[in-house]
Scaffold this motif. Structure first.
Motif, short mmCIF file in Angstrom:
data_model
loop_
_atom_site.label_atom_id
_atom_site.label_comp_id
_atom_site.label_asym_id
_atom_site.label_seq_id
_atom_site.Cartn_x
_atom_site.Cartn_y
_atom_site.Cartn_z
N ALA A 40 8.02 -1.06 1.97
CA ALA A 40 9.05 -2.11 1.95
C ALA A 40 8.98 -2.98 3.20
CB ALA A 40 10.43 -1.47 1.82
N ILE A 41 8.76 -2.39 4.36
CA ILE A 41 8.71 -3.16 5.61
C ILE A 41 7.49 -4.07 5.63
CG2 ILE A 41 8.33 -2.94 8.10
CD1 ILE A 41 10.14 -0.41 7.97
N VAL B 275 -0.07 -4.37 0.48
CA VAL B 275 0.06 -2.97 0.86
C VAL B 275 -0.47 -2.05 -0.24
CG1 VAL B 275 1.68 -1.16 1.57
CG2 VAL B 275 2.14 -3.55 2.18
N GLY B 276 -1.32 -1.11 0.16
CA GLY B 276 -1.76 -0.05 -0.75
C GLY B 276 -1.07 1.25 -0.38
N ALA B 277 -0.55 1.97 -1.36
CA ALA B 277 0.15 3.24 -1.09
C ALA B 277 -0.35 4.29 -2.07
CB ALA B 277 1.65 3.07 -1.21
N TYR B 278 -0.68 5.46 -1.52
CA TYR B 278 -1.13 6.59 -2.33
C TYR B 278 -0.19 7.75 -2.09
CZ TYR B 278 -4.15 10.48 -3.84
OH TYR B 278 -4.65 11.60 -4.47
N ILE C 10 -0.96 5.53 -7.28
CA ILE C 10 -1.78 4.50 -6.65
C ILE C 10 -1.10 3.15 -6.87
CG2 ILE C 10 -4.07 3.46 -6.49
CD1 ILE C 10 -5.18 5.99 -7.86
N ARG C 11 -0.56 2.59 -5.80
CA ARG C 11 0.21 1.34 -5.92
C ARG C 11 -0.36 0.26 -5.01
NH1 ARG C 11 3.90 5.39 -5.24
NH2 ARG C 11 4.48 4.72 -3.12
N VAL C 12 -0.36 -0.95 -5.51
CA VAL C 12 -0.69 -2.12 -4.71
C VAL C 12 0.51 -3.04 -4.77
CG1 VAL C 12 -2.19 -4.13 -4.43
CG2 VAL C 12 -3.17 -1.91 -5.08
N ASP C 13 1.05 -3.35 -3.61
CA ASP C 13 2.29 -4.14 -3.51
C ASP C 13 3.39 -3.53 -4.37
OD1 ASP C 13 1.28 -5.85 -1.64
OD2 ASP C 13 0.78 -7.44 -3.06
N PHE D 12 -8.06 0.41 -3.21
CA PHE D 12 -7.51 -0.34 -2.09
C PHE D 12 -8.57 -1.24 -1.44
CE2 PHE D 12 -4.31 3.35 -1.37
CZ PHE D 12 -3.54 2.88 -2.43
N SER D 13 -9.79 -0.73 -1.31
CA SER D 13 -10.87 -1.53 -0.73
C SER D 13 -11.14 -2.77 -1.58
CB SER D 13 -12.15 -0.70 -0.61
OG SER D 13 -12.01 0.30 0.36
N ARG D 14 -11.19 -2.58 -2.90
CA ARG D 14 -11.51 -3.68 -3.80
C ARG D 14 -10.34 -4.66 -3.95
NH1 ARG D 14 -16.23 -2.48 -6.63
NH2 ARG D 14 -17.02 -0.41 -6.07
N ALA D 15 -9.10 -4.16 -3.72
CA ALA D 15 -7.93 -5.03 -3.84
C ALA D 15 -7.69 -5.85 -2.58
CB ALA D 15 -6.69 -4.18 -4.15
N GLY D 16 -8.40 -5.55 -1.51
CA GLY D 16 -8.24 -6.31 -0.28
C GLY D 16 -6.88 -6.12 0.37
#
Length: 421
Positions: A63-64, A72-75, A87-90, A129-133
């Protein structure tokens, strides 16, 4: 040609493919990562470990940094409803096709190396995450720290939330043993944020041996609640009248404080304004942790499954439902401290409803009955065909103004959210 054309197909195969469902160790997964990983540049990385509070901390980081405009990538793990939540992006779960494509790439390079279900997921997250930049990746440790697959990546900041007894078959039977395992995510000359003021000496000693830059709550940073809002501070910096964290419970001030410390450590690479911190505290989202479903009676969901987490639950109930009669729909995994949890909750719950779960790790009704009898806890309702039957019985008995509490396992909360959205 892809091995499978659906995410369910990939996951079912992974569950059976590796001989051990949990296989701690980094050699195999690190070698596949070396073959897999395109190295476009070093992504700033935060690794989060701990017995409780990991999910909350990841939610605050997401969120921050999103409030500041970063990608933001979050696992995280486990998931509650769908695997994609891991596996989340934004803050959005990635689509099935992206996960399947990552699994296909992993399968293509692993050769004869066998990988566990969790190792496949960790590699998929890093690849996606690498491919999503992404600008920053937040990695939650699944089990322990030192030998967890997430630890193949060197973090720029490592955060340990709390230390308590859990997963003793893999991490050890004492807090000292568990502290040493969690400290495995620390690195030399790298910030090691500790959100537990009573962390075992083993964690601090291991951090010193690694020559990590130790930043412990109560020493390097702290917080103080005020009549309105709260303050966070170090010797050099102070944030005043911050909004109360949207995630409820006293422990969330500690979690949020540790996250702010970690964000501060990364300011040179990922600048964050105070406004983004404030917004993140107000917008963080986390399913299943003190999740209140409005109604009469209301329903409270909590995935807490060890005594430390249940202590936080009790504190929350004391503050928000002090005199309210509680009907608890309950289940736990058989490898957890069931009697410890029941002993803590016995005086607070008026009626119990034992909900069967379709999971081989779940404690069966006879085992739960044994613990209830040993602790001389009455008012236990049982014999249900499934979760829905147990929950519906609790709904029939609960009067307006009372509370239905569903707690004890991620799987139990998942049953509710999937059947009663």
């Amino acid at each position: 040609m892809a091995r499978f054309d659906s995410l369910d197909g990939w996951l079912s195969w992974q569950e059976q493919f590796h001989p051990r469902p949990i296989d701690l160790g980094l050699q195999r997964v690190a070698e596949v990562f070396r073959r897999l990983e395109p190295q476009p540049g070093r992504i700033p990385t935060i690794t989060v470990a701990g017995t409780n509070g990991k999910g909350s901390c990841v939610a605050y980081f997401e969120a921050i940094y999103r409030a500041q405009g970063y990608r933001v990538g979050a696992y995280t793990s486990p998931h509650i409803l769908k695997y994609n939540e891991r596996i989340r992006v934004d803050s959005q779960p990635v689509p099935d096709q992206d996960v399947c494509a990552a699994f296909e790439r992993i399968d293509a390079v692993r050769g004869d190396i066998s990988l566990s279900y969790f190792e496949f997921g960790t590699l998929a997250a890093l690849d996606i995450f690498s491919r999503a930049g992404v600008d920053v990746r937040i990695l939650e440790v699944g089990l322990g720290g030192r030998l967890d697959a997430v630890n193949i990546v060197d973090p720029d900041v490592a955060l340990v939330t709390t230390i308590a007894i859990d997963h003793v078959d893999w991490l050890g039977h004492t807090e000292a043993d568990i502290g040493r395992e969690k400290a495995g995510i620390f690195r030399r000359a790298t910030p090691a944020v500790i959100g537990d003021s009573h962390a075992p000496d083993s964690l601090l000693q291991a951090a010193r041996e690694k020559q990590a830059d130790v930043l412990q709550i109560g020493r390097a940073f702290d917080y103080q609640k005020q009549a309105e809002g709260w303050d966070w501070y170090t010797d050099q910096l102070k944030l005043q009248q911050l909004p109360e964290p949207v995630l409820k419970g006293e422990h969330q001030f500690r979690n949020a404080s540790a996250v702010i410390m970690a964000v501060t450590c990364l300011q040179a690479r990922l600048p964050v304004y105070e406004a983004a911190i404030r917004q993140g505290l107000l917008t963080a989202e986390l399913k299943g942790r003190f999740q209140l479903i409005a109604g009469d009676p209301p329903i409270l969901l909590d995935v807490g499954h060890n005594p430390q987490a249940v202590r936080s639950l009790l504190d929350y109930l004391h503050g928000s439902f002090q005199t309210v009669k509680i009907h608890a729909v309950f289940a736990m995994m058989k490898d957890k401290d069931i009697p410890g949890v029941l002993a803590m909750m016995r005086e607070r719950v008026a009626q119990w409803y034992l909900a069967p779960l379709k999971n081989p790790r779940a404690a069966h009704e006879e085992l739960l009955e044994y613990y209830f009898q040993q602790l001389d806890i009455g008012n236990v309702n049982k014999g249900y065909a499934d979760f829905a039957a147990a929950f519906n019985d609790a709904r029939r008995h609960a009067l307006p103004g009372e509370l239905i509490l569903i707690f004890g396992s991620f799987f139990l909360v998942s049953e509710y959210l999937s059947q009663f959205p």
